[in-house]
Design a protein around this motif. Structure first.
Motif, PDB file in Angstrom:
ATOM      1  N   ARG A 137       0.799  -1.232   0.000  1.00  0.00           N
ATOM      2  CA  ARG A 137       0.000   0.000   0.000  1.00  0.00           C
ATOM      3  C   ARG A 137       0.827   1.276   0.000  1.00  0.00           C
ATOM      4  NH1 ARG A 137      -3.836  -3.031   3.681  1.00  0.00           N
ATOM      5  NH2 ARG A 137      -5.321  -3.884   2.191  1.00  0.00           N
ATOM      6  N   ASP A 138       1.879   1.323   0.792  1.00  0.00           N
ATOM      7  CA  ASP A 138       2.682   2.542   0.832  1.00  0.00           C
ATOM      8  C   ASP A 138       3.405   2.773  -0.489  1.00  0.00           C
ATOM      9  OD1 ASP A 138       2.031   3.386   3.447  1.00  0.00           O
ATOM     10  OD2 ASP A 138       3.387   1.891   4.276  1.00  0.00           O
ATOM     11  N   SER A 139       3.913   1.705  -1.096  1.00  0.00           N
ATOM     12  CA  SER A 139       4.568   1.838  -2.397  1.00  0.00           C
ATOM     13  C   SER A 139       3.562   2.251  -3.470  1.00  0.00           C
ATOM     14  CB  SER A 139       5.236   0.517  -2.790  1.00  0.00           C
ATOM     15  OG  SER A 139       6.310   0.211  -1.929  1.00  0.00           O
ATOM     16  N   ALA A 140       2.365   1.673  -3.405  1.00  0.00           N
ATOM     17  CA  ALA A 140       1.324   2.024  -4.380  1.00  0.00           C
ATOM     18  C   ALA A 140       0.933   3.492  -4.244  1.00  0.00           C
ATOM     19  CB  ALA A 140       0.105   1.126  -4.193  1.00  0.00           C
ATOM     20  N   PHE A 141       0.889   3.975  -3.015  1.00  0.00           N
ATOM     21  CA  PHE A 141       0.543   5.367  -2.774  1.00  0.00           C
ATOM     22  C   PHE A 141       1.566   6.299  -3.426  1.00  0.00           C
ATOM     23  CE2 PHE A 141       0.926   9.274  -0.357  1.00  0.00           C
ATOM     24  CZ  PHE A 141      -0.385   9.706  -0.264  1.00  0.00           C
ATOM     25  N   LEU A 142       2.844   6.075  -3.161  1.00  0.00           N
ATOM     26  CA  LEU A 142       3.889   6.939  -3.714  1.00  0.00           C
ATOM     27  C   LEU A 142       3.947   6.815  -5.235  1.00  0.00           C
ATOM     28  CD1 LEU A 142       6.130   8.940  -3.286  1.00  0.00           C
ATOM     29  CD2 LEU A 142       7.688   7.047  -2.760  1.00  0.00           C
ATOM     30  N   LEU A 143       3.774   5.604  -5.738  1.00  0.00           N
ATOM     31  CA  LEU A 143       3.771   5.406  -7.185  1.00  0.00           C
ATOM     32  C   LEU A 143       2.626   6.182  -7.840  1.00  0.00           C
ATOM     33  CD1 LEU A 143       5.085   3.908  -9.574  1.00  0.00           C
ATOM     34  CD2 LEU A 143       3.476   2.035  -9.170  1.00  0.00           C
ATOM     35  N   GLY A 144       1.464   6.182  -7.188  1.00  0.00           N
ATOM     36  CA  GLY A 144       0.333   6.946  -7.703  1.00  0.00           C
ATOM     37  C   GLY A 144       0.625   8.434  -7.747  1.00  0.00           C
ATOM     38  N   LEU A 145       1.329   8.931  -6.733  1.00  0.00           N
ATOM     39  CA  LEU A 145       1.697  10.345  -6.707  1.00  0.00           C
ATOM     40  C   LEU A 145       2.667  10.701  -7.828  1.00  0.00           C
ATOM     41  CD1 LEU A 145       2.290  11.251  -2.938  1.00  0.00           C
ATOM     42  CD2 LEU A 145       0.406  12.006  -4.397  1.00  0.00           C
ATOM     43  N   LEU A 146       3.586   9.777  -8.135  1.00  0.00           N
ATOM     44  CA  LEU A 146       4.663  10.084  -9.079  1.00  0.00           C
ATOM     45  C   LEU A 146       4.350   9.713 -10.521  1.00  0.00           C
ATOM     46  CD1 LEU A 146       7.793   8.948  -7.001  1.00  0.00           C
ATOM     47  CD2 LEU A 146       6.893  11.257  -7.296  1.00  0.00           C
ATOM     48  N   HIS A 147       3.215   9.019 -10.765  1.00  0.00           N
ATOM     49  CA  HIS A 147       2.996   8.503 -12.121  1.00  0.00           C
ATOM     50  C   HIS A 147       2.834   9.618 -13.154  1.00  0.00           C
ATOM     51  CE1 HIS A 147      -1.270   9.534 -11.689  1.00  0.00           C
ATOM     52  NE2 HIS A 147      -1.441   9.193 -12.940  1.00  0.00           N
ATOM     53  N   ASP A 148       2.447  10.820 -12.724  1.00  0.00           N
ATOM     54  CA  ASP A 148       2.204  11.905 -13.667  1.00  0.00           C
ATOM     55  C   ASP A 148       3.296  12.971 -13.662  1.00  0.00           C
ATOM     56  OD1 ASP A 148       0.087  11.436 -15.326  1.00  0.00           O
ATOM     57  OD2 ASP A 148      -1.425  12.337 -14.040  1.00  0.00           O
ATOM     58  N   MET A 173       1.172  14.575 -26.011  1.00  0.00           N
ATOM     59  CA  MET A 173       1.459  14.733 -24.586  1.00  0.00           C
ATOM     60  C   MET A 173       1.040  13.504 -23.797  1.00  0.00           C
ATOM     61  SD  MET A 173       0.467  18.709 -23.975  1.00  0.00           S
ATOM     62  CE  MET A 173       1.145  18.784 -22.340  1.00  0.00           C
ATOM     63  N   THR A 174      -0.072  12.897 -24.192  1.00  0.00           N
ATOM     64  CA  THR A 174      -0.558  11.700 -23.505  1.00  0.00           C
ATOM     65  C   THR A 174       0.464  10.579 -23.571  1.00  0.00           C
ATOM     66  OG1 THR A 174      -2.866  12.235 -23.934  1.00  0.00           O
ATOM     67  CG2 THR A 174      -2.352   9.930 -23.496  1.00  0.00           C
ATOM     68  N   THR A 175       0.959  10.298 -24.772  1.00  0.00           N
ATOM     69  CA  THR A 175       1.871   9.174 -24.951  1.00  0.00           C
ATOM     70  C   THR A 175       3.283   9.483 -24.436  1.00  0.00           C
ATOM     71  OG1 THR A 175       2.299   9.924 -27.221  1.00  0.00           O
ATOM     72  CG2 THR A 175       0.586   8.264 -26.910  1.00  0.00           C
ATOM     73  N   LYS A 176       3.753  10.694 -24.649  1.00  0.00           N
ATOM     74  CA  LYS A 176       5.130  11.036 -24.282  1.00  0.00           C
ATOM     75  C   LYS A 176       5.292  11.274 -22.781  1.00  0.00           C
ATOM     76  CE  LYS A 176       6.494  11.080 -28.592  1.00  0.00           C
ATOM     77  NZ  LYS A 176       7.372  10.026 -29.145  1.00  0.00           N
ATOM     78  N   SER A 177       4.246  11.752 -22.108  1.00  0.00           N
ATOM     79  CA  SER A 177       4.387  12.067 -20.684  1.00  0.00           C
ATOM     80  C   SER A 177       4.662  10.817 -19.862  1.00  0.00           C
ATOM     81  CB  SER A 177       3.133  12.783 -20.164  1.00  0.00           C
ATOM     82  OG  SER A 177       2.017  11.917 -20.133  1.00  0.00           O
ATOM     83  N   LEU A 178       4.053   9.699 -20.225  1.00  0.00           N
ATOM     84  CA  LEU A 178       4.271   8.452 -19.488  1.00  0.00           C
ATOM     85  C   LEU A 178       5.702   7.953 -19.654  1.00  0.00           C
ATOM     86  CD1 LEU A 178       0.885   6.739 -20.386  1.00  0.00           C
ATOM     87  CD2 LEU A 178       1.582   7.501 -18.114  1.00  0.00           C
ATOM     88  N   THR A 179       6.232   8.079 -20.874  1.00  0.00           N
ATOM     89  CA  THR A 179       7.617   7.694 -21.116  1.00  0.00           C
ATOM     90  C   THR A 179       8.559   8.580 -20.316  1.00  0.00           C
ATOM     91  OG1 THR A 179       7.075   6.958 -23.357  1.00  0.00           O
ATOM     92  CG2 THR A 179       9.394   7.414 -22.890  1.00  0.00           C
ATOM     93  N   LEU A 180       8.262   9.873 -20.273  1.00  0.00           N
ATOM     94  CA  LEU A 180       9.107  10.807 -19.528  1.00  0.00           C
ATOM     95  C   LEU A 180       9.060  10.516 -18.029  1.00  0.00           C
ATOM     96  CD1 LEU A 180      11.006  13.174 -19.651  1.00  0.00           C
ATOM     97  CD2 LEU A 180       9.034  14.720 -19.680  1.00  0.00           C
ATOM     98  N   SER A 181       7.895  10.131 -17.509  1.00  0.00           N
ATOM     99  CA  SER A 181       7.793   9.753 -16.091  1.00  0.00           C
ATOM    100  C   SER A 181       8.757   8.621 -15.765  1.00  0.00           C
ATOM    101  CB  SER A 181       6.358   9.334 -15.751  1.00  0.00           C
ATOM    102  OG  SER A 181       5.469  10.418 -15.753  1.00  0.00           O
TER     103      SER A 181
END
Length: 350
Positions: A217-228, A260-268
């Motif tokens: 849960r804690d890892s999922a939380f931080l990952l959710g914050l950083l995915h964008d 932006m949709t496709t490239k932003s995920l790669t940049l993350s």
């Protein structure tokens, strides 16, 4: 416990307001008392799934921008072409973005590690947090916000917050406040973006945490914050380009939003690698960058589902998501409409 927190926050599993996913979580297995209503079977091809997700992300970008017009011709204006060139440069050199455009707060991982260390005594932990007065203010504001407030009286100290929400929840609040520093969009034109992308990141973080297994849960939380973070970096490029743009140029073409949709995920994913985040963060972000495929990795799948649900909820709130599109998207995350509506009502508290 995280579960008791979510019971209080979202009233999950309460009487007739149950919010459950038909991809049954560990919590639901423990609390299951009656058969779940099946999600209506909808045949969705791989192409339909990919197109629906791309359309959803494009609509979501429209929500973030203050202008309401979208050009569907696929022709980018000078502002958009300038930003797209900068995006390509960023993908080839993420180091320059990580150092000059989007710096990860140096203490976010260090403090998160200490908060996870049960050997650190409570008073030592409180003293550690109180070394940063601005962080304390932000944490208390979050504790007292309408989405998270758990008592009639306000929380007025870190010690009180620790008693009221618990160590694990306080850890998530502090992580969220540190991550918030990444979103610093000052120009008025983009102020809405800053508010909406932060709200979305918080929704994804908490949804991913709720769907996760207890030890994730804690890892999922931080990952959710950083995915964008890729989106945030691109928008900061857009802010810089906006000052030199021709009068009237706006980021409003369909082509630009799709890029932006496709490239932003790669940049993350590239930023996570440069920041030297643990492998259990970098790998899911890399898998999420392939937006045409539903991920099979557990952590990536959690964020993928949470992201779709959050974007659907935010678009529904402003009546920008057509009903047929919502039906297709909910089928992909295995969530029936009744459960989504109940969850949507709760997500509007963020």
């Amino acid at each position: 416990m995280v579960i008791s927190f979510f019971k209080n926050l979202f009233n999950f599993r309460d009487h007739n307001e149950q919010v459950k996913f038909t991809g049954i979580t560990t919590v639901e297995k423990r609390q299951q008392t009656k058969p779940k209503a099946p999600v209506p079977a909808i045949e969705i091809t791989v192409n339909q799934a990919a197109e629906s997700q791309l359309d959803l992300s494009s609509l979501f970008y429209s929500l973030l921008f203050s202008n309401q017009q979208t050009t569907v011709t696929g022709i980018a204006n000078n502002l958009e072409r300038s930003v797209m060139r900068n995006i390509e440069q960023a993908l080839s050199s993420p180091q320059s973005i990580a150092e000059n455009v989007l710096k990860l707060p140096s203490k976010i991982l260090e403090l998160d590690k200490k908060l996870a260390d049960d050997s650190i005594e409570t008073q030592a932990l409180i003293k550690l947090i109180e070394q940063d007065p601005l962080l304390c203010v932000e944490v208390l504001k979050l504790c007292n916000s309408s989405a998270f407030k758990r008592a009639n009286s306000d929380v007025s100290s870190i010690q009180q917050a620790l008693v009221q929400v618990g160590r694990q929840q306080l850890r998530q609040f502090i992580t969220a406040c540190l991550a918030r520093q990444l979103i610093d969009i000052k120009p008025i034109y983009f102020r809405r973006f800053g508010a909406e992308i932060w709200r979305h990141s918080m929704q994804v973080a908490f949804l991913a945490s709720e769907l996760a297994k207890p030890d994730q849960r804690d890892s999922a939380f931080l990952l959710g914050l950083l995915h964008d973070v890729g989106k945030i970096a691109i928008f900061k490029m857009l802010v810089d380009a906006f000052y030199q743009a021709e009068p009237g140029d706006q980021p409003n073409s369909q082509l630009f939003k799709q890029v932006m949709t496709t490239k932003s995920l790669t940049l993350s994913a590239l930023l996570a690698r440069y920041w030297q985040l643990p492998q259990h963060f970098e790998t899911p972000l890399t898998l999420l960058a392939n937006s045409n495929i539903k991920p099979t990795d557990d952590m990536a799948l959690l964020v993928w589902k949470a992201n779709i649900i959050s974007e659907c909820s935010m678009l529904k709130q402003v009546d920008k998501l057509p009903k047929p599109a919502l039906t297709v998207l909910l089928a992909q995350v295995e969530c029936n409409e009744e459960d989504f509506i109940a969850l949507h009502q709760k997500l509007m508290q963020f």
